[in-house]
Design a protein around this motif. Structure first.
Motif, short mmCIF file in Angstrom:
data_model
loop_
_atom_site.label_atom_id
_atom_site.label_comp_id
_atom_site.label_asym_id
_atom_site.label_seq_id
_atom_site.Cartn_x
_atom_site.Cartn_y
_atom_site.Cartn_z
N TYR A 72 0.80 -1.29 -0.03
CA TYR A 72 -0.10 0.08 -0.19
C TYR A 72 0.83 1.26 -0.02
CZ TYR A 72 -4.22 -2.50 0.63
OH TYR A 72 -5.35 -3.35 0.74
N LYS A 73 2.08 1.15 0.46
CA LYS A 73 3.00 2.20 0.56
C LYS A 73 4.39 1.71 0.37
CE LYS A 73 4.57 6.44 2.92
NZ LYS A 73 4.39 7.01 4.54
N VAL A 116 -6.67 2.07 4.96
CA VAL A 116 -5.33 2.12 4.48
C VAL A 116 -5.71 2.29 2.82
CG1 VAL A 116 -3.37 0.89 3.82
CG2 VAL A 116 -4.14 1.05 6.26
N LYS A 117 -6.60 1.75 2.35
CA LYS A 117 -6.98 1.65 0.77
C LYS A 117 -7.13 3.11 0.51
CE LYS A 117 -8.36 -3.16 -0.11
NZ LYS A 117 -9.71 -3.90 -0.36
N ALA A 154 -5.04 5.70 -2.01
CA ALA A 154 -5.36 6.10 -3.24
C ALA A 154 -5.58 7.89 -3.35
CB ALA A 154 -6.96 5.71 -3.41
N LYS A 155 -5.25 8.30 -2.12
CA LYS A 155 -5.46 9.70 -1.87
C LYS A 155 -4.13 10.46 -2.52
CE LYS A 155 -5.74 13.53 1.49
NZ LYS A 155 -5.87 13.50 3.23
N GLY A 171 0.03 16.43 2.51
CA GLY A 171 -1.11 15.77 2.64
C GLY A 171 -1.33 14.70 3.73
N GLY A 172 -0.25 14.52 4.43
CA GLY A 172 0.04 13.44 5.76
C GLY A 172 -0.64 14.13 7.00
#
Length: 228
Positions: free
Chosen positions: A61-62, A120-121, A125-126, A210-211
Motif C-alpha cells: 500500500y506504501k 489504508v486503501k 488512493a489519496k 497531505g499527511g
C-alpha cells in the motif's frame, strides 16, 4: 494559568512508558511508515533483543521492498506484533538496515484487520500533495487534559510561526504546510517537553504532503534564571 500551576507537581516524575496511548490516528501511522503492506507471517523467532517474522507480501500500500521480508520488533515494551500463519497488515519502518514494526502502530490480523485495511486503501488512493494536518494534546504526565494552553509551532522552511490554544479537552489541530516542524508550550514562565507517550517528537517532526502528525506535550514550569 491556574491549571498549569496545579499540574506542576504532576510533572516531577519521569515517565517510563514509551508506547503511545491511545494509538494515534491511522493517517499518522500511514504517513510515518516507510512501508505499509499486507502479507502472511511465518517463521516466528525471538531472542533477548529481537522478535521477528518472515512475511510474504501480497500487497504494497506504501513503498516497495522484496516480496519476502524479515520483519523485526525490539523485545521491549514498545514491541509490535505479527500473527504467524495469518495475513497481517503491517506498518513498517526502515531503521538500522532492518524492517521494524512498533507497538504504537495499528498492525492487525484476522477480523480486526478489515476496517483498518479499508482505511489504508483510501489513504493509499489519496493524492499525496498539499497541506497536512497537525493534532496536539497538552496534558500532565498522568494524562490530565490541560485546556487553554498556548502552543507555538515553527516551520523550518521559513513559514511564519503559528500559535494555537488548546480546547476544553486539551486538544488543538491545524492545517499546515509540509516539512519539518517544532512545537512547544509558550505560556509565560513555562516550557514543555514531548511526552514519552507521544507518537512523534515535538522538538522536530516531519509533516508529509497531505499527511498527518500527532503530538503530546507536557508543560514544565521554568525555574529561576529561565531553567527548568
Amino acid at each position: 494559568m491556574p491549571i498549569l500551576g496545579a499540574a506542576a507537581a504532576l510533572l516531577a516524575l519521569p515517565s517510563s512508558a514509551i508506547v503511545a496511548t491511545p494509538h494515534p490516528p491511522l493517517c499518522v501511522a500511514f504517513s510515518k511508515a516507510d512501508l505499509v503492506v499486507t502479507g502472511t507471517a511465518s517463521a516466528y523467532s525471538v531472542d533477548d533483543e529481537w522478535q521477528g517474522w518472515t512475511v510474504t507480501v501480497d500487497r504494497f500500500y506504501k513503498g516497495r521492498a522484496p516480496q519476502r521480508l524479515r520483519v523485526v520488533t525490539q523485545n521491549t515494551s514498545a514491541r509490535g506484533w505479527a500473527e504467524a500463519g495469518k495475513r497481517n497488515l503491517l506498518f513498517i519502518e526502515r531503521k538500522g538496515g532492518r524492517f521494524q514494526i512498533w507497538g504504537s502502530d495499528p498492525n492487525s490480523s484476522g477480523a480486526a484487520m478489515a476496517p483498518i485495511e479499508a482505511e489504508v486503501k483510501a489513504l493509499a488512493a489519496k493524492p499525496v500533495k498539499g497541506p497536512g494536518s497537525i493534532s496536539l494534546y497538552v496534558a500532565s504526565e498522568q494524562g490530565g487534559a490541560m485546556p487553554g494552553v498556548r502552543v507555538r509551532l515553527r516551520h523550518a522552511g521559513g513559514e511564519r510561526e503559528r500559535i494555537v490554544r488548546t480546547d476544553k479537552a486539551g486538544r488543538a489541530s491545524l492545517r499546515a504546510a509540509p516539512g519539518r516542524w517544532t512545537a512547544e508550550v509558550t505560556e509565560p514562565g513555562w516550557t514543555s517537553r514531548f511526552s514519552l507517550y507521544t507518537y512523534q517528537r515535538a522538538d522536530g517532526f516531519e509533516l508529509a504532503p497531505g499527511g498527518c502528525a500527532d503530538l503530546r506535550l507536557e508543560p514544565i514550569r521554568l525555574g529561576s534564571g529561565g531553567k527548568t
